[in-house]
Design an enzyme around this catalytic site. Structure first.
Site, PDB file in Angstrom:
ATOM      1  N   LYS A 222      32.671  81.001  89.704  1.00  0.00           N
ATOM      2  CA  LYS A 222      33.384  79.758  90.003  1.00  0.00           C
ATOM      3  C   LYS A 222      32.695  78.555  89.353  1.00  0.00           C
ATOM      4  O   LYS A 222      33.333  77.533  89.082  1.00  0.00           O
ATOM      5  CB  LYS A 222      33.420  79.583  91.518  1.00  0.00           C
ATOM      6  CG  LYS A 222      34.311  78.481  92.021  1.00  0.00           C
ATOM      7  CD  LYS A 222      34.353  78.555  93.535  1.00  0.00           C
ATOM      8  CE  LYS A 222      35.111  77.398  94.135  1.00  0.00           C
ATOM      9  NZ  LYS A 222      35.119  77.515  95.612  1.00  0.00           N
TER      10      LYS A 222
ATOM     11  N   ASP B 288      40.545  81.843 100.073  1.00  0.00           N
ATOM     12  CA  ASP B 288      39.368  81.011  99.797  1.00  0.00           C
ATOM     13  C   ASP B 288      38.609  81.744  98.702  1.00  0.00           C
ATOM     14  O   ASP B 288      37.982  82.768  98.943  1.00  0.00           O
ATOM     15  CB  ASP B 288      38.513  80.880 101.061  1.00  0.00           C
ATOM     16  CG  ASP B 288      37.126  80.275 100.779  1.00  0.00           C
ATOM     17  OD1 ASP B 288      36.877  79.815  99.645  1.00  0.00           O
ATOM     18  OD2 ASP B 288      36.294  80.275 101.709  1.00  0.00           O
TER      19      ASP B 288
ATOM     20  N   ASP C 239      29.972  70.900 104.001  1.00  0.00           N
ATOM     21  CA  ASP C 239      30.134  72.292 103.557  1.00  0.00           C
ATOM     22  C   ASP C 239      28.888  72.760 102.813  1.00  0.00           C
ATOM     23  O   ASP C 239      28.654  72.387 101.659  1.00  0.00           O
ATOM     24  CB  ASP C 239      31.379  72.379 102.655  1.00  0.00           C
ATOM     25  CG  ASP C 239      31.658  73.809 102.168  1.00  0.00           C
ATOM     26  OD1 ASP C 239      30.791  74.698 102.350  1.00  0.00           O
ATOM     27  OD2 ASP C 239      32.744  74.029 101.599  1.00  0.00           O
TER      28      ASP C 239
ATOM     29  N   GLU D 192      39.396  72.422  99.359  1.00  0.00           N
ATOM     30  CA  GLU D 192      38.664  73.107 100.425  1.00  0.00           C
ATOM     31  C   GLU D 192      38.477  72.252 101.683  1.00  0.00           C
ATOM     32  O   GLU D 192      38.716  72.738 102.797  1.00  0.00           O
ATOM     33  CB  GLU D 192      37.319  73.608  99.895  1.00  0.00           C
ATOM     34  CG  GLU D 192      37.507  74.811  98.972  1.00  0.00           C
ATOM     35  CD  GLU D 192      36.282  75.136  98.132  1.00  0.00           C
ATOM     36  OE1 GLU D 192      35.184  74.619  98.421  1.00  0.00           O
ATOM     37  OE2 GLU D 192      36.417  75.924  97.181  1.00  0.00           O
TER      38      GLU D 192
HETATM   39  P1  ADP Z   1      30.560  79.994  99.498  1.00  0.00           P
HETATM   40  O1  ADP Z   1      31.471  78.966 100.056  1.00  0.00           O
HETATM   41  O2  ADP Z   1      29.448  79.398  98.713  1.00  0.00           O
HETATM   42  O3  ADP Z   1      31.273  81.055  98.761  1.00  0.00           O
HETATM   43  P2  ADP Z   1      29.851  80.864 102.225  1.00  0.00           P
HETATM   44  O4  ADP Z   1      30.441  79.699 102.913  1.00  0.00           O
HETATM   45  O5  ADP Z   1      30.373  82.194 102.569  1.00  0.00           O
HETATM   46  O6  ADP Z   1      29.834  80.743 100.673  1.00  0.00           O
HETATM   47  O7  ADP Z   1      28.273  80.824 102.511  1.00  0.00           O
HETATM   48  C1  ADP Z   1      27.431  81.810 102.079  1.00  0.00           C
HETATM   49  C2  ADP Z   1      26.041  81.463 102.499  1.00  0.00           C
HETATM   50  O8  ADP Z   1      25.967  81.422 103.921  1.00  0.00           O
HETATM   51  C3  ADP Z   1      25.023  82.495 102.047  1.00  0.00           C
HETATM   52  O9  ADP Z   1      23.895  81.826 101.557  1.00  0.00           O
HETATM   53  C4  ADP Z   1      24.684  83.217 103.337  1.00  0.00           C
HETATM   54  O10 ADP Z   1      23.359  83.698 103.347  1.00  0.00           O
HETATM   55  C5  ADP Z   1      24.841  82.121 104.357  1.00  0.00           C
HETATM   56  N1  ADP Z   1      25.068  82.649 105.698  1.00  0.00           N
HETATM   57  C6  ADP Z   1      26.077  83.437 106.103  1.00  0.00           C
HETATM   58  N2  ADP Z   1      25.941  83.728 107.415  1.00  0.00           N
HETATM   59  C7  ADP Z   1      24.804  83.109 107.836  1.00  0.00           C
HETATM   60  C8  ADP Z   1      24.114  83.038 109.075  1.00  0.00           C
HETATM   61  N3  ADP Z   1      24.565  83.673 110.142  1.00  0.00           N
HETATM   62  N4  ADP Z   1      22.983  82.302 109.130  1.00  0.00           N
HETATM   63  C9  ADP Z   1      22.533  81.663 108.052  1.00  0.00           C
HETATM   64  N5  ADP Z   1      23.125  81.683 106.849  1.00  0.00           N
HETATM   65  C10 ADP Z   1      24.257  82.415 106.740  1.00  0.00           C
HETATM   66 MG    MG Z   2      33.011  77.868 100.448  1.00  0.00          MG
END
Ligand code: ADP
Ligand code: MG
Length: 600
Positions: A75, A12, A182, A159
């Site tokens: 990205k 991912d 998402d 995704e």
């Molecule tokens: P992406 O798909 O954009 O690369 P992610 O799906 O990993 O990213 O999401 C990242 C986001 O999720 C960040 O803004 C992070 O702060 C938030 N995040 C991760 N864990 C938590 C949590 N336990 N509670 C709230 N927000 C969270």
């Molecule tokens: Mg993502």
């Protein structure tokens, strides 16, 4: 071939975070780096000196200090021409002597390294996910980044599709519709998928590339700053880079904490001059701040539904993806939007990565049993008289399964029956695939006197056993077919299904014709025999009518036009015309029987 050659990574490659995993001994797993973390920030730091670029958490730590040399959210730039899209990064790739593909390649190479270290072997193949809305250029650029990282990209996977795989939705019935919500670090995507013919189709996508957890971090940081800076001397945005970055980091930490606890204290020693920052924040505070932010996803959800021409009630499932959906308020908003509780059975920030791993496992064959054995991809049956396909186990039947039917001999004196085991969706046997054949002997007798039971059973290992039993002699004939009954390449399944749809009309006509023909061919000799036996008992006119009707049936049968309608009509006329003859035959038979028994 070393073990590594058969391994395919699932990756991912996220805007904020990236994950890598592999199927190990039949289990899809996400791999941790040497610090025990399974989530790698998608950040690359380019040091001033000769030093090699730094990837991941270590790079992210440099962002506050050296934002111009820390590449994040690349990205958003991949596969785009300069100036395309409205996002302006705080760095210039050109000045760093790099490109979006290069940076993505560095992240991918890092992930590959994490996996190789964990698996203790070299790995050269991968499945990489991209947003459903990525165009060809963005997909191609992602693929190029993979190749630059020394990986053969076996598939670029959407995704939401990956997420649906992780949630196990490929096991749900056909035609189920799923909304994938998402909410990540910087983007929001809503996709509506439909499971169709064993593959997910993206019916609609909507979203906002400027809406994610980062925005909430900023809102929260501003709020924390306002609590601290009671006099309101300066705005949050006027703060110097370093304290601003410290606040943002603390805000993100607080936000995450508040997903599981009710209250959190932000402590930043020596935040300003000699003053320590100490702010208590409750979940209620966060929810007040987050509500309008989370509500911004609503219109996109409704928009996607409209585009997919669906009503909310048409959805069978709503799944959560992205780290920000860990926030209880977000889950509540999703429930409000869709009028149903979302499925929370998977870790939302790992679902896409896990789905990529599952897809990689399917491609490498290491997950075959989990995936392909749950349903039959295509119908299984045998050829019956006239070259028709007779389905015994329909497609999409859950395994293990067992089904059977009785068959009889079509020709008098026949002493064996050839069973051709077929797979496919076409009406005519010749258009389906033959998996095997077996001759079943039985005791010869009049037409229709033999009774052969044919039973198909597929066990949990995908082995099809065909058992044919002569019910008179109780003799069994068994044919075993390994694998092929359930293990069919996706493309071949798709092709078979699309052909069955394309030819549905012709196939149906052919089947109706064949069935009408079989009936006519059965009737004609019966009529001839009846005429020979009892023809004298009916009038010349009736006789002429029957002979004429029989000739008509023969004529239509011989007509290359193959009109099922004409044949059915002619057969019906013949059937009707022979009514009186049939009555006479029955009477004759009864008389003969009474006579035999001496009653007449
Ligand atoms: P992406 O798909 O954009 O690369 P992610 O799906 O990993 O990213 O999401 C990242 C986001 O999720 C960040 O803004 C992070 O702060 C938030 N995040 C991760 N864990 C938590 C949590 N336990 N509670 C709230 N927000 C969270
Ligand atoms: Mg993502």
């Amino acid at each position: 071939m070393t073990e590594g050659d058969s391994l395919i990574l699932g990756i991912d490659l996220g805007t904020t975070n990236s994950l890598v995993g592999v199927v190990d001994s039949g289990l899809p797993i996400l791999l941790a780096d040497e610090h025990g973390s399974r989530i790698t920030p998608s950040a690359v730091y380019f040091p001033m000196s000769e030093g090699a670029p730094v990837v991941g958490a270590a790079a992210l730590r440099q962002r506050a200090v050296d934002p111009a040399r820390t590449v994040t959210s690349v990205k958003r730039l991949i596969g785009r021409r300069p100036g395309e899209g409205d996002w302006v990064p705080p760095y210039r790739l050109g000045e760093l002597g790099t490109s979006a593909v290069d940076v993505s390649a560095q992240i991918l190479a890092h992930l590959r390294g994490v996996a190789e270290r964990a698996m203790e072997t070299t790995i050269r193949r991968a499945v990489i996910t991209v947003p459903a809305y990525f165009n060809d250029a963005q997909r191609a650029a992602t693929k190029r980044a993979g190749e630059q990282a020394g990986l053969t990209v076996e598939r670029i996977l959407s995704e939401p599709t990956a997420a649906a795989l992780a949630y196990g939705l490929h096991r749900i019935d056909e035609r189920k519709k799923v909304a994938v919500y998402d909410l990540g670090g910087g983007t929001f995507d809503l996709s509506i998928l439909e499971m169709r013919d064993g593959v997910f189709q993206v019916l609609a996508t909507a979203g906002d590339t400027e809406l994610g957890g980062d925005d909430l971090d900023r809102l929260l940081a501003e709020w924390i700053w306002a609590q601290f800076d009671v006099g309101g001397r300066s705005g949050f945005h006027e703060l110097p880079a370093v304290p601003r970055a410290r606040l943002l980091e603390a805000a993100e930490e607080a936000k995450k904490r508040l997903s599981s606890s009710e209250s959190h204290t932000v402590e930043l020693p020596f935040f300003e001059a000699q003053r320590n920052l100490h702010v208590v924040i409750t979940r209620a505070d966060l929810e007040r701040i987050a509500r309008p932010w989370a509500e911004r996803t609503r219109t996109h959800c409704l928009r996607a539904l409209t585009d997919a021409k669906l009503a909310i009630g048409d959805l069978d499932e709503v799944i959560l993806v992205g780290g920000s959906t860990r926030i209880p308020l977000v889950r509540q908003v999703v429930a409000e939007i869709f009028g149903r509780e979302p499925n929370t059975s998977q870790n939302p920030d790992e679902a896409v990565g896990l789905g990529a791993v599952i897809q990689a496992g399917i491609l490498s064959g290491s997950l075959r049993q989990v995936l392909l054995l749950d349903v039959t991809p295509l119908s299984l049956g045998i050829e019956t008289f006239g070259g028709l396909m007779n389905i015994i186990i329909p497609r999409n039947t859950t395994l293990p399964c067992k089904a059977g039917e009785m068959f009889t001999n079509a020709v008098a004196g026949q002493d064996s029956m050839l069973i051709r085991v077929l797979q496919g969706e076409r009406e005519l046997a010749k258009d389906n695939w033959e998996l095997g054949q077996v001759a079943v002997p039985f005791s010869p007798g009049a037409k229709g006197s033999a009774r052969v039971g044919v039973q198909f059973s597929i066990d949990a290992n995908g082995i099809l056993q065909v058992l044919a039993r002569d019910t008179v002699t109780q003799v069994d004939t068994v044919l075993e077919i390994q694998g092929t009954a359930v293990d069919v390449a996706d493309e071949r399944v798709e092709q078979m299904i699309s052909e069955s749809v394309d030819f549905a009309f012709e196939d149906m006509n052919e089947r109706i014709w064949t069935e009408a023909k079989l009936k006519a061919e059965e009737l004609l000799p019966a009529v001839d025999a009846a005429l020979a036996q009892a023809g004298d008992a009916i009038g010349a006119e009736d006789r002429a009518q029957i002979v004429g009707a029989a000739d008509r049936v023969r004529k239509v049968l011989a007509d290359p036009e193959h009109s099922s309608r004409l044949l059915k009509e002619a057969t019906q006329v013949l059937d009707d015309a022979t009514q009186s003859l049939a009555v006479i035959l029955v009477e004759q038979a009864m008389e003969a029987s009474l006579e035999r028994r001496g009653l007449l």
